[in-house]
Design a protein around this motif. Structure first.
Motif, PDB file in Angstrom:
ATOM      1  N   ASP A 149       0.811  -1.222   0.000  1.00 28.85           N
ATOM      2  CA  ASP A 149       0.000   0.000   0.000  1.00 28.85           C
ATOM      3  C   ASP A 149       0.843   1.270   0.000  1.00 28.85           C
ATOM      4  OD1 ASP A 149      -2.294  -1.590   0.103  1.00 28.85           O
ATOM      5  OD2 ASP A 149      -2.243  -1.658   2.298  1.00 28.85           O
ATOM      6  N   SER A 150       1.993   1.206  -0.599  1.00 31.50           N
ATOM      7  CA  SER A 150       2.842   2.385  -0.731  1.00 31.50           C
ATOM      8  C   SER A 150       3.696   2.208  -1.964  1.00 31.50           C
ATOM      9  CB  SER A 150       3.723   2.557   0.517  1.00 31.50           C
ATOM     10  OG  SER A 150       4.684   3.576   0.296  1.00 31.50           O
ATOM     11  N   ASN A 151       4.002   3.322  -2.640  1.00 28.43           N
ATOM     12  CA  ASN A 151       4.826   3.209  -3.844  1.00 28.43           C
ATOM     13  C   ASN A 151       6.310   3.282  -3.543  1.00 28.43           C
ATOM     14  OD1 ASN A 151       5.074   5.877  -3.182  1.00 28.43           O
ATOM     15  ND2 ASN A 151       4.145   6.689  -5.065  1.00 28.43           N
ATOM     16  N   GLU A 152       6.675   3.303  -2.251  1.00 27.75           N
ATOM     17  CA  GLU A 152       8.076   3.324  -1.859  1.00 27.75           C
ATOM     18  C   GLU A 152       8.621   1.899  -1.787  1.00 27.75           C
ATOM     19  OE1 GLU A 152      10.131   5.835  -1.438  1.00 27.75           O
ATOM     20  OE2 GLU A 152       8.534   7.228  -2.039  1.00 27.75           O
ATOM     21  N   PRO A 153       9.662   1.591  -2.558  1.00 27.35           N
ATOM     22  CA  PRO A 153      10.240   0.236  -2.500  1.00 27.35           C
ATOM     23  C   PRO A 153      10.787  -0.076  -1.109  1.00 27.35           C
ATOM     24  CG  PRO A 153      11.038   1.447  -4.416  1.00 27.35           C
ATOM     25  CD  PRO A 153      10.343   2.436  -3.544  1.00 27.35           C
ATOM     26  N   VAL A 154      10.765  -1.351  -0.767  1.00 19.90           N
ATOM     27  CA  VAL A 154      11.314  -1.816   0.508  1.00 19.90           C
ATOM     28  C   VAL A 154      12.681  -2.448   0.243  1.00 19.90           C
ATOM     29  CG1 VAL A 154      11.012  -3.419   2.429  1.00 19.90           C
ATOM     30  CG2 VAL A 154       9.042  -2.224   1.479  1.00 19.90           C
ATOM     31  N   PRO A 155      13.737  -1.998   0.909  1.00 25.83           N
ATOM     32  CA  PRO A 155      15.045  -2.641   0.714  1.00 25.83           C
ATOM     33  C   PRO A 155      15.032  -4.049   1.297  1.00 25.83           C
ATOM     34  CG  PRO A 155      15.153  -1.019   2.483  1.00 25.83           C
ATOM     35  CD  PRO A 155      13.799  -0.879   1.854  1.00 25.83           C
ATOM     36  N   LEU A 156      15.451  -5.020   0.496  1.00 24.43           N
ATOM     37  CA  LEU A 156      15.369  -6.424   0.906  1.00 24.43           C
ATOM     38  C   LEU A 156      16.728  -7.108   0.925  1.00 24.43           C
ATOM     39  CD1 LEU A 156      12.154  -7.482  -1.078  1.00 24.43           C
ATOM     40  CD2 LEU A 156      12.316  -6.856   1.336  1.00 24.43           C
ATOM     41  N   GLU A 157      17.804  -6.331   1.041  1.00 22.59           N
ATOM     42  CA  GLU A 157      19.124  -6.947   1.097  1.00 22.59           C
ATOM     43  C   GLU A 157      19.235  -7.814   2.350  1.00 22.59           C
ATOM     44  OE1 GLU A 157      18.558  -3.792   0.505  1.00 22.59           O
ATOM     45  OE2 GLU A 157      19.169  -3.646  -1.597  1.00 22.59           O
ATOM     46  N   GLY A 158      19.972  -8.921   2.220  1.00 21.30           N
ATOM     47  CA  GLY A 158      20.134  -9.797   3.370  1.00 21.30           C
ATOM     48  C   GLY A 158      21.150 -10.887   3.101  1.00 21.30           C
ATOM     49  N   HIS A 159      21.290 -11.787   4.062  1.00 15.02           N
ATOM     50  CA  HIS A 159      22.203 -12.922   3.939  1.00 15.02           C
ATOM     51  C   HIS A 159      21.543 -14.153   4.529  1.00 15.02           C
ATOM     52  CE1 HIS A 159      23.208 -12.527   8.238  1.00 15.02           C
ATOM     53  NE2 HIS A 159      23.160 -11.232   8.007  1.00 15.02           N
ATOM     54  N   PHE A 160      22.229 -15.286   4.423  1.00 15.24           N
ATOM     55  CA  PHE A 160      21.617 -16.600   4.649  1.00 15.24           C
ATOM     56  C   PHE A 160      20.891 -16.707   5.977  1.00 15.24           C
ATOM     57  CE2 PHE A 160      21.825 -21.171   5.738  1.00 15.24           C
ATOM     58  CZ  PHE A 160      21.143 -21.666   4.641  1.00 15.24           C
ATOM     59  N   THR A 161      21.473 -16.202   7.056  1.00 14.61           N
ATOM     60  CA  THR A 161      20.863 -16.376   8.368  1.00 14.61           C
ATOM     61  C   THR A 161      19.748 -15.367   8.644  1.00 14.61           C
ATOM     62  OG1 THR A 161      22.581 -14.978   9.347  1.00 14.61           O
ATOM     63  CG2 THR A 161      22.961 -17.367   9.338  1.00 14.61           C
ATOM     64  N   ALA A 162      19.491 -14.458   7.698  1.00 14.37           N
ATOM     65  CA  ALA A 162      18.473 -13.419   7.917  1.00 14.37           C
ATOM     66  C   ALA A 162      17.325 -13.536   6.931  1.00 14.37           C
ATOM     67  CB  ALA A 162      19.117 -12.033   7.828  1.00 14.37           C
ATOM     68  N   VAL A 163      17.095 -14.717   6.376  1.00 12.89           N
ATOM     69  CA  VAL A 163      16.048 -14.854   5.368  1.00 12.89           C
ATOM     70  C   VAL A 163      14.670 -14.630   5.973  1.00 12.89           C
ATOM     71  CG1 VAL A 163      15.941 -17.373   5.651  1.00 12.89           C
ATOM     72  CG2 VAL A 163      15.170 -16.310   3.521  1.00 12.89           C
ATOM     73  N   ARG A 164      14.481 -14.999   7.226  1.00 13.51           N
ATOM     74  CA  ARG A 164      13.181 -14.775   7.862  1.00 13.51           C
ATOM     75  C   ARG A 164      12.880 -13.282   7.963  1.00 13.51           C
ATOM     76  NH1 ARG A 164      13.304 -17.236  13.404  1.00 13.51           N
ATOM     77  NH2 ARG A 164      14.645 -15.453  13.796  1.00 13.51           N
ATOM     78  N   GLU A 165      13.890 -12.485   8.333  1.00 16.23           N
ATOM     79  CA  GLU A 165      13.682 -11.047   8.443  1.00 16.23           C
ATOM     80  C   GLU A 165      13.331 -10.435   7.088  1.00 16.23           C
ATOM     81  OE1 GLU A 165      16.028 -12.758   9.790  1.00 16.23           O
ATOM     82  OE2 GLU A 165      15.807 -12.412  11.952  1.00 16.23           O
ATOM     83  N   THR A 166      13.991 -10.914   6.034  1.00 16.53           N
ATOM     84  CA  THR A 166      13.670 -10.415   4.698  1.00 16.53           C
ATOM     85  C   THR A 166      12.237 -10.753   4.325  1.00 16.53           C
ATOM     86  OG1 THR A 166      15.975 -10.547   3.948  1.00 16.53           O
ATOM     87  CG2 THR A 166      14.264 -10.588   2.252  1.00 16.53           C
ATOM     88  N   TYR A 167      11.831 -11.974   4.593  1.00 22.26           N
ATOM     89  CA  TYR A 167      10.464 -12.385   4.266  1.00 22.26           C
ATOM     90  C   TYR A 167       9.439 -11.579   5.052  1.00 22.26           C
ATOM     91  CZ  TYR A 167       6.290 -15.293   3.922  1.00 22.26           C
ATOM     92  OH  TYR A 167       5.005 -15.732   3.714  1.00 22.26           O
ATOM     93  N   GLN A 168       9.681 -11.386   6.325  1.00 24.01           N
ATOM     94  CA  GLN A 168       8.719 -10.668   7.156  1.00 24.01           C
ATOM     95  C   GLN A 168       8.665  -9.181   6.848  1.00 24.01           C
ATOM     96  OE1 GLN A 168       9.996 -11.871  11.084  1.00 24.01           O
ATOM     97  NE2 GLN A 168       8.625 -13.649  11.103  1.00 24.01           N
ATOM     98  N   ALA A 169       9.690  -8.658   6.164  1.00 23.74           N
ATOM     99  CA  ALA A 169       9.662  -7.250   5.763  1.00 23.74           C
ATOM    100  C   ALA A 169       8.675  -6.999   4.632  1.00 23.74           C
ATOM    101  CB  ALA A 169      11.065  -6.804   5.343  1.00 23.74           C
TER     102      ALA A 169
END
Length: 646
Positions: free
Chosen positions: A94-114
């Protein structure tokens, strides 16, 4: 009731709360409420819990076999994918601002939940670690949510045809195939637990391998994945997904990340820390050359190869787990003039390494020690079969499909003709046995191929558990099994119609009815679908039990019918013929005839194919996904197929 020094009265069972006690009163009156029957909601919660446990065990096994579960795991990194692979951000959060999704192997859950929509596409080149990252996400989500949220479950998309099957029915089919306990039905609605889980959005589908769907189905797949409105994850190679996204659009409400190449420093760190001290120094020398002489062809080739997690893992297996391999060999420009030559070498040496191990899967002294060259040949035959069928799923009941149709007809005709000739020869003499055996063998060979082979392949093995009815938790409705009974009866009738052609249509209808009823009798003896019948060889044992009982019943009924109008030898011969032909029309009988006899006899498989596949799984060459085997990686399957064909 006396309990120690305490005397009390207990009332158990249904009834009102008002109780009149007459006579001597011995202590207090205690109301003992009987245990309530398990409700539909409780049954569903149990199914969710069991599914979560099964999924966790499967994903844990994958990450452990890859050696990536510890703190020293190879760190895969990613960034937000190109804009054309992502849906409109307004649709995502619901916003036209992209979400930064950079991450690494142990942080995949945080990327998904973002991602607010909880819909994510993971793209990466072959060997980039998409499937392993998906398993890591599954484990992280289960550790966070337990069994309170939707259960993340991996589904291999290679077997999905979106032009003929919608996504939700296909998900239900896969759950029923891989998790037998989800066959249990809701007593009110009659729906299986798999259906309820999918419809109630209690499954988080992790759809692995979008690129493995046939190219002509990509557009339909994008559309049907976009149509379901709950959280999901999709993995794919970037080129295939980009082409489909351009043709239709990206998956609706889904963000996307792209896996990055492994940095040279990260590959160096991983290889040296997973090796002995002496081998670490050798890796230091190799990477020192890559850093100081990056323009050399050998350095460029090896640097390119070690950018994918798959090749880094293979290099670790080949050079860190064996003392007689020197990593300096990877810089030999005469042996490896191009990068693909290095990759082929690692794949080939990987097979030699795992089949040279004496401790693979903690094998006992009785386990076979397969020769690496023979194992490579057999695996190559199976890989060629999978590439020809354009699938990744290897099942024991599809192994006859590795043979040409003409070969299947001839083998079936030979085996059935030999059996017919032997039975009739004992009853009517050698000459009559030879003539009748040849005729009936050819007829049955053709009939089996035309009528039964396709039916067997589509139906798959039996999951029926033979045993007394009282073991069922709930009474079985014959109405719910009408379709199955009709199928069994029809198959028996068709079987004997084929046999009747060889007999000149004598007693064809009567015998067909008898054999059809024999198959229904076997169904009546069945308790239910076995909730544990999900592993490949459990399915084999279930199908074998059903086939043997059905064969025995058919022999008895066929003998009885024949003996009523013929002499005893003819009755015995006819009864055994019916039984053996019924056995051949089962999945286990087909496995016995082709996988245990013809394929080993012609050198395509070992004489113990079941043991061979189990051993390949223990060594990590194959993996199990529910009731099917798959090669550890598509690149390995394709390499083995190319090597076998050449």
């Amino acid at each position: 009731m006396a309990k120690g020094d305490e005397i009390r009265n207990e009332l158990t069972g249904p009834g009102g709360r008002s109780v009149l006690q007459i006579g001597k009163v011995h202590g207090d009156l205690v109301w003992q409420q009987p245990p309530a029957p398990q409700s539909a909601d409780e049954s569903l919660r149990e199914a969710v819990w069991r599914l979560a446990r099964a999924v966790r065990d499967a994903s844990t096994g994958v990450v452990q076999k890859w050696g990536i579960s510890g703190s020293g795991a190879l760190s895969v990194q990613w960034c937000t994918a190109d804009d054309d692979l992502v849906d409109h951000w307004e649709n995502i959060h619901d916003s036209n601002e992209p979400v930064p999704l950079e991450g690494h192997f142990t942080a995949v859950r945080e990327t998904y939940q973002a991602v607010r929509s909880k819909r994510l596409v993971i793209v990466g080149q072959a060997g980039a670690g998409k499937t392993v990252l998906a398993h890591r996400l599954i484990l992280d989500l289960l550790d966070t949510d337990g069994v309170t949220g939707p259960v993340p479950a991996l589904f291999s998309l290679s077997g999905w045809n979106p032009d003929s099957t919608d996504l939700q029915p296909w998900l239900i089919q896969q759950l029923l195939r891989d998790f037998g306990f989800l066959h249990d039905k809701n007593p009110v609605t009659g729906e299986t637990q798999a259906e309820v889980l999918v419809k109630e959005k209690l499954i988080l589908p992790v759809l692995d391998g979008f690129d493995e769907i046939s190219h002509q189905h990509h557009r339909a797949a994008i559309s049907k994945i976009s149509n379901i409105d709950y959280p999901l994850v999709v993995t794919s190679r970037p080129d295939e997904y980009r082409e489909a996204a351009h043709a239709v659009k990206a998956v609706g409400r889904a963000a996307a990340i792209e896996l990055q190449a492994v940095a040279r420093e990260e590959a160096h760190r991983f290889l040296r820390l997973s090796a002995s001290k002496s081998r670490s120094r050798e890796w230091d020398a190799v990477f020192d050359r890559l850093n100081t002489q990056p323009d050399q062809t050998a350095s460029q080739n090896l640097t390119r190869v070690l950018t994918t997690p798959l090749m880094v893992m293979l290099a670790r297996t080949v050079y860190n787990d064996t003392p007689d391999h020197d990593p300096h060999d990877l810089l030999d420009i005469q042996r490896f003039p191009i990068a693909t030559a290095v990759e082929d070498h690692l794949l080939d040496a990987y097979l030699d390494t795992v089949y040279a191990r004496s401790d693979a899967g903690q094998r006992s002294a009785r386990d076979p020690n397969w020769d690496p060259d023979r194992a490579r040949h057999w695996l190559g035959y199976l890989a060629t079969h999978l590439t020809q069928r354009d699938t990744h799923d290897l099942t024991w009941w599809y192994l006859p499909a590795t043979l040409h149709r003409r070969t299947r007809i001839l083998v079936t005709a030979a085996v059935s003709g030999l059996a017919a000739g032997l039975c009739i020869g004992l009853a009517a003499g050698l000459k009559m046995g030879l003539v009748s055996g040849l005729t009936m063998g050819l007829v049955f060979g053709l009939g089996f191929e035309v009528v039964f082979y396709r039916w067997l392949a589509e139906r798959g093995p039996e999951r029926l558990r033979l045993g007394p009815r009282w073991r069922d938790r709930e009474p079985r409705s014959w109405l719910s099994h009408h379709k199955k009974s009709r199928s069994e009866f029809t198959s028996g009738l068709v079987l004997v119609i084929v046999i009747g052609v060889a007999f000149g249509l004598i007693f064809e209808l009567a015998v067909g009815l008898m054999v059809g009823f024999a198959m229904v009798i076997v169904l009546a003896l069945g308790d239910s679908y076995d909730p544990h019948a999900t592993a490949p060889w459990t399915l084999l044992s279930r199908d074998r039990a059903v086939a043997l009982v059905r064969t025995t019943t058919t022999i008895v009924l066929g003998f009885g019918l024949s003996y009523a109008g013929t002499k005893l030898p003819y009755g015995i011969a006819f009864g055994f013929l019916l039984g053996m032909w019924g056995l051949a029309s089962s999945s286990w009988g087909s496995w016995l005839m082709f996988a245990r006899l013809w394929l080993p006899l012609t050198g395509r498989l070992p004489w113990r194919p079941k043991r061979f596949l189990e051993d390949a799984n223990a060594r990590g060459v194959l993996r199990t996904t529910g009731a099917v085997y798959q090669f550890r990686h598509t690149r390995l399957r394709d390499y083995l197929a190319d090597h076998h064909r050449s």
